[in-house]
Scaffold this active site. Structure first.
Site, PDB file in Angstrom:
ATOM      1  N   HIS A   1      10.707  16.517   0.332  1.00 29.73           N
ATOM      2  CA  HIS A   1       9.896  17.007  -0.788  1.00 29.73           C
ATOM      3  C   HIS A   1       8.559  17.485  -0.248  1.00 29.73           C
ATOM      4  O   HIS A   1       8.166  17.101   0.868  1.00 29.73           O
ATOM      5  CB  HIS A   1       9.657  15.871  -1.796  1.00 29.73           C
ATOM      6  CG  HIS A   1       8.835  14.763  -1.194  1.00 29.73           C
ATOM      7  ND1 HIS A   1       9.394  13.729  -0.467  1.00 29.73           N
ATOM      8  CD2 HIS A   1       7.495  14.563  -1.152  1.00 29.73           C
ATOM      9  CE1 HIS A   1       8.435  12.940  -0.015  1.00 29.73           C
ATOM     10  NE2 HIS A   1       7.262  13.416  -0.421  1.00 29.73           N
TER      11      HIS A   1
ATOM     12  N   HIS B   1       2.474  20.664   3.778  1.00 27.18           N
ATOM     13  CA  HIS B   1       3.484  20.565   4.845  1.00 27.18           C
ATOM     14  C   HIS B   1       4.710  19.860   4.293  1.00 27.18           C
ATOM     15  O   HIS B   1       4.630  19.164   3.281  1.00 27.18           O
ATOM     16  CB  HIS B   1       2.924  19.764   6.027  1.00 27.18           C
ATOM     17  CG  HIS B   1       2.665  18.325   5.702  1.00 27.18           C
ATOM     18  ND1 HIS B   1       1.531  17.905   5.031  1.00 27.18           N
ATOM     19  CD2 HIS B   1       3.397  17.213   5.907  1.00 27.18           C
ATOM     20  CE1 HIS B   1       1.582  16.597   4.857  1.00 27.18           C
ATOM     21  NE2 HIS B   1       2.714  16.141   5.375  1.00 27.18           N
TER      22      HIS B   1
HETATM   23  P1  ATP Z   1       7.990   5.012   4.790  1.00 30.34           P
HETATM   24  O1  ATP Z   1       6.542   4.759   4.419  1.00 30.34           O
HETATM   25  O2  ATP Z   1       8.836   3.797   4.712  1.00 30.34           O
HETATM   26  O3  ATP Z   1       8.151   5.777   6.048  1.00 30.34           O
HETATM   27  P2  ATP Z   1       7.900   7.204   2.919  1.00 30.34           P
HETATM   28  O4  ATP Z   1       6.636   7.593   3.626  1.00 30.34           O
HETATM   29  O5  ATP Z   1       8.946   8.214   2.668  1.00 30.34           O
HETATM   30  O6  ATP Z   1       8.588   5.985   3.630  1.00 30.34           O
HETATM   31  P3  ATP Z   1       6.047   6.342   0.948  1.00 30.34           P
HETATM   32  O7  ATP Z   1       5.171   5.734   2.006  1.00 30.34           O
HETATM   33  O8  ATP Z   1       6.203   5.608  -0.338  1.00 30.34           O
HETATM   34  O9  ATP Z   1       7.502   6.609   1.505  1.00 30.34           O
HETATM   35  O10 ATP Z   1       5.466   7.795   0.659  1.00 30.34           O
HETATM   36  C1  ATP Z   1       5.889   8.614  -0.397  1.00 30.34           C
HETATM   37  C2  ATP Z   1       5.226   9.969  -0.218  1.00 30.34           C
HETATM   38  O11 ATP Z   1       3.809   9.838  -0.282  1.00 30.34           O
HETATM   39  C3  ATP Z   1       5.507  10.631   1.131  1.00 30.34           C
HETATM   40  O12 ATP Z   1       5.450  12.020   0.948  1.00 30.34           O
HETATM   41  C4  ATP Z   1       4.339  10.194   1.979  1.00 30.34           C
HETATM   42  O13 ATP Z   1       4.082  11.100   3.032  1.00 30.34           O
HETATM   43  C5  ATP Z   1       3.211  10.213   0.962  1.00 30.34           C
HETATM   44  N1  ATP Z   1       2.207   9.220   1.309  1.00 30.34           N
HETATM   45  C6  ATP Z   1       2.408   7.898   1.523  1.00 30.34           C
HETATM   46  N2  ATP Z   1       1.261   7.255   1.773  1.00 30.34           N
HETATM   47  C7  ATP Z   1       0.285   8.177   1.739  1.00 30.34           C
HETATM   48  C8  ATP Z   1      -1.133   8.142   1.917  1.00 30.34           C
HETATM   49  N3  ATP Z   1      -1.797   7.026   2.191  1.00 30.34           N
HETATM   50  N4  ATP Z   1      -1.795   9.298   1.801  1.00 30.34           N
HETATM   51  C9  ATP Z   1      -1.148  10.453   1.524  1.00 30.34           C
HETATM   52  N5  ATP Z   1       0.168  10.559   1.326  1.00 30.34           N
HETATM   53  C10 ATP Z   1       0.891   9.448   1.439  1.00 30.34           C
END
Ligand code: ATP
Ligand code: MG
Length: 193
Positions: A45, A133
């Site tokens: 996404h 991105h």
């Molecule tokens: P994992 O953290 O287990 O690798 P994930 O990153 O897919 O899994 P989440 O961390 O819940 O799952 O993130 C969901 C979305 O939000 C993703 O697009 C991630 O890049 C974005 N995201 C997560 N944390 C942040 C943050 N602190 N700042 C900006 N974007 C974030």
């Protein structure tokens, strides 16, 4: 205790593009490296704004903020072009595919509107500047950047998609409790057609 959800706002990708990314990128040998975690195809996404842990009772406020945000914004075309990594090549954390420059501006302005409407509704989130991105893989401790980053970056940088339309945004809840992240769409809003 109040139930909390880990929320983020995103634009989804068309299913044909997801199929192509899965076939040409996610399953390529350059992605099958120790310490590298390709994003599962169904989770691909374009993140617009990360909200984070939020009481479930805030969903109606988020719904109306998103309704206001999409109110004046028309759908637009996007192409995926080129690749890179954050924060730098020597010690990458995230590998990504980029967005063409015109669509990057449109996505940036959509992300800003979303963030502002959410803020007005008392919903915060990630304060970092938006960098459009598509995350392709995340890096763990065992990744050897000296050995494996070069070929992977070359692979990502060679990617080019056909243009596709962004015509809706979604609010997803991310569940990290099951070993793999599972996203559930909780709100959908269409941009102006
Ligand atoms: P994992 O953290 O287990 O690798 P994930 O990153 O897919 O899994 P989440 O961390 O819940 O799952 O993130 C969901 C979305 O939000 C993703 O697009 C991630 O890049 C974005 N995201 C997560 N944390 C942040 C943050 N602190 N700042 C900006 N974007 C974030
Ligand atoms: Mg994460």
């Amino acid at each position: 205790m109040e139930n909390h959800l880990r929320l983020f706002i995103a634009a989804s990708l068309p299913s044909e593009l997801i199929t192509r990314l899965d076939r040409d990128i996610l399953t390529a040998p350059e992605l099958r490296k120790s310490g590298l975690r390709p994003v599962p195809a169904q989770n691909l996404h374009l993140t617009l704004h990360f909200i984070g842990e939020t009481p479930e009772t805030k969903l109606p406020d988020i719904d109306s903020a998103l309704e206001r945000a999409v109110g004046g914004i028309a759908g637009f075309r996007v192409r995926l072009v080129g690749g890179g990594c954050f924060p730098n090549r020597r010690s990458p954390r995230v590998f990504w595919i980029g967005i063409d420059s015109e669509a990057s501006q449109a996505l940036g302005s959509l992300a800003k509107t979303v963030k502002n409407e959410l803020r007005k509704a008392g919903i915060g989130g990630d304060p970092k500047p938006f960098r459009p991105h598509l995350t392709i893989a995340r890096v763990g401790e065992r990744f050897d950047a000296d050995q494996d980053a070069g070929a992977l970056l070359k692979k990502l940088d060679a990617f080019n998609s056909d243009p596709f339309e962004i015509n809706e945004i979604v609010c997803c809840a991310s569940d990290l409790s099951r070993g793999k992240p599972v996203y559930e769409k909780v709100i959908e809003k269409r941009l102006i057609g």
